[in-house]
Write an enzyme that holds these catalytic residues in place. Structure first.
Site, mmCIF file in Angstrom:
data_model
loop_
_atom_site.group_PDB
_atom_site.id
_atom_site.type_symbol
_atom_site.label_atom_id
_atom_site.label_comp_id
_atom_site.label_asym_id
_atom_site.label_seq_id
_atom_site.Cartn_x
_atom_site.Cartn_y
_atom_site.Cartn_z
ATOM 1 N N ARG A 30 0.834 -1.208 0.000
ATOM 2 C CA ARG A 30 0.000 0.000 0.000
ATOM 3 C C ARG A 30 0.865 1.252 0.000
ATOM 4 O O ARG A 30 1.853 1.334 0.741
ATOM 5 C CB ARG A 30 -0.931 0.013 1.221
ATOM 6 C CG ARG A 30 -1.977 -1.058 1.134
ATOM 7 C CD ARG A 30 -3.062 -0.965 2.185
ATOM 8 N NE ARG A 30 -3.731 -2.243 2.267
ATOM 9 C CZ ARG A 30 -4.631 -2.692 1.387
ATOM 10 N NH1 ARG A 30 -4.995 -1.931 0.360
ATOM 11 N NH2 ARG A 30 -5.163 -3.892 1.506
ATOM 12 N N ASP A 31 0.458 2.224 -0.848
ATOM 13 C CA ASP A 31 1.168 3.505 -0.895
ATOM 14 C C ASP A 31 0.976 4.219 0.437
ATOM 15 O O ASP A 31 -0.120 4.258 0.992
ATOM 16 C CB ASP A 31 0.634 4.358 -2.049
ATOM 17 C CG ASP A 31 1.555 5.516 -2.383
ATOM 18 O OD1 ASP A 31 2.155 5.499 -3.474
ATOM 19 O OD2 ASP A 31 1.688 6.435 -1.549
ATOM 20 N N ILE A 32 2.053 4.796 0.933
ATOM 21 C CA ILE A 32 2.036 5.463 2.243
ATOM 22 C C ILE A 32 1.223 6.758 2.195
ATOM 23 O O ILE A 32 0.768 7.246 3.227
ATOM 24 C CB ILE A 32 3.501 5.722 2.695
ATOM 25 C CG1 ILE A 32 3.614 5.823 4.189
ATOM 26 C CG2 ILE A 32 4.093 6.938 2.007
ATOM 27 C CD1 ILE A 32 5.044 5.745 4.696
ATOM 28 N N ASN A 88 4.976 6.428 -13.635
ATOM 29 C CA ASN A 88 5.620 7.722 -13.847
ATOM 30 C C ASN A 88 7.068 7.466 -14.232
ATOM 31 O O ASN A 88 7.707 6.556 -13.704
ATOM 32 C CB ASN A 88 5.547 8.570 -12.571
ATOM 33 C CG ASN A 88 4.121 8.944 -12.216
ATOM 34 O OD1 ASN A 88 3.303 9.183 -13.103
ATOM 35 N ND2 ASN A 88 3.815 8.993 -10.934
ATOM 36 N N VAL A 97 10.553 8.106 -6.766
ATOM 37 C CA VAL A 97 11.381 6.996 -6.276
ATOM 38 C C VAL A 97 11.952 6.252 -7.488
ATOM 39 O O VAL A 97 11.188 5.686 -8.295
ATOM 40 C CB VAL A 97 10.553 6.029 -5.396
ATOM 41 C CG1 VAL A 97 11.426 4.892 -4.893
ATOM 42 C CG2 VAL A 97 9.921 6.777 -4.223
ATOM 43 N N HIS A 101 7.930 1.325 -10.558
ATOM 44 C CA HIS A 101 6.727 0.923 -9.818
ATOM 45 C C HIS A 101 5.487 1.274 -10.614
ATOM 46 O O HIS A 101 5.419 2.304 -11.279
ATOM 47 C CB HIS A 101 6.680 1.569 -8.434
ATOM 48 C CG HIS A 101 6.903 3.051 -8.425
ATOM 49 N ND1 HIS A 101 8.165 3.593 -8.478
ATOM 50 C CD2 HIS A 101 6.044 4.087 -8.367
ATOM 51 C CE1 HIS A 101 8.073 4.904 -8.446
ATOM 52 N NE2 HIS A 101 6.791 5.246 -8.396
ATOM 53 N N HIS A 103 1.560 2.146 -10.212
ATOM 54 C CA HIS A 103 0.522 2.561 -9.274
ATOM 55 C C HIS A 103 -0.779 1.865 -9.683
ATOM 56 O O HIS A 103 -1.188 1.967 -10.847
ATOM 57 C CB HIS A 103 0.280 4.074 -9.346
ATOM 58 C CG HIS A 103 1.430 4.925 -8.897
ATOM 59 N ND1 HIS A 103 1.486 5.488 -7.644
ATOM 60 C CD2 HIS A 103 2.550 5.322 -9.541
ATOM 61 C CE1 HIS A 103 2.591 6.205 -7.536
ATOM 62 N NE2 HIS A 103 3.258 6.122 -8.672
HETATM 63 P P1 AMP Z 1 6.273 8.228 -7.898
HETATM 64 O O1 AMP Z 1 5.955 9.684 -7.699
HETATM 65 O O2 AMP Z 1 5.613 7.654 -9.115
HETATM 66 O O3 AMP Z 1 7.762 7.945 -7.834
HETATM 67 O O4 AMP Z 1 5.585 7.488 -6.695
HETATM 68 C C1 AMP Z 1 6.271 7.137 -5.536
HETATM 69 C C2 AMP Z 1 5.219 6.713 -4.550
HETATM 70 O O5 AMP Z 1 5.852 6.036 -3.482
HETATM 71 C C3 AMP Z 1 4.425 7.877 -3.927
HETATM 72 O O6 AMP Z 1 3.051 7.708 -4.213
HETATM 73 C C4 AMP Z 1 4.741 7.761 -2.431
HETATM 74 O O7 AMP Z 1 3.619 8.077 -1.627
HETATM 75 C C5 AMP Z 1 5.135 6.296 -2.315
HETATM 76 N N1 AMP Z 1 6.021 5.963 -1.200
HETATM 77 C C6 AMP Z 1 7.195 6.559 -0.858
HETATM 78 N N2 AMP Z 1 7.756 5.941 0.209
HETATM 79 C C7 AMP Z 1 6.913 4.921 0.543
HETATM 80 C C8 AMP Z 1 6.923 3.918 1.555
HETATM 81 N N3 AMP Z 1 7.918 3.828 2.447
HETATM 82 N N4 AMP Z 1 5.900 3.038 1.611
HETATM 83 C C9 AMP Z 1 4.885 3.111 0.721
HETATM 84 N N5 AMP Z 1 4.813 4.025 -0.267
HETATM 85 C C10 AMP Z 1 5.813 4.934 -0.360
#
Ligand code: AMP
Length: 117
Positions: A30-32, A88, A97, A101, A103
């Protein structure tokens, strides 16, 4: 060699996260900072920084991300109503990140993208 991110630590369960699916190739958690009622990230266990670094040898792995996305959507009971899958890539794509990944967003009508919004 690309630098590991926090996502590699999640894969190895070195830091807490809400993992909803994991196998030897991918992890879904799950996204944080959820942007929809259901917001799950599906990632390859191995580090691929972004779509730009996907190699031909990764094609089966990338396909597996989609199979797992559909499976997790069913698990979350959002499959029949539909959902959105987003990758993205890079600065202009809003990637924060640098670990590839997908979404998975759903559980409610999603606005702001799509041709009928
Ligand atoms: P992006 O902007 O596509 O790189 O998305 C990165 C996603 O990672 C964002 O939606 C953040 O909320 C999510 N995220 C960052 N750190 C964590 C974490 N430790 N656990 C879960 N989701 C995370």
């Amino acid at each position: 060699m690309a630098e590991e991110t926090i996502f590699s630590k999640i894969v190895r369960r070195e830091i807490p996260s809400d993992i909803v699916y994991q196998d030897d190739r991918v992890t879904a958690f799950r996204d944080i900072n959820p942007r929809a009622r259901v917001h799950i990230l599906i990632i390859p266990n191995k580090l691929i920084p972004s779509v730009n670094e996907i190699q031909e040898e990764d094609e089966a792995l990338i396909g597996h991300l989609f199979t797992v996305a559909a499976q997790v959507a069913r698990q979350e009971n959002i499959a029949s109503d539909g959902y959105r899958l987003i990758f993205n890539c890079g600065r202009n794509g809003g990637q924060e990140v640098p670990h590839l990944h997908m979404h998975l967003l759903g559980g409610e009508p999603l606005k702001g993208f799509g041709f009928n919004c």
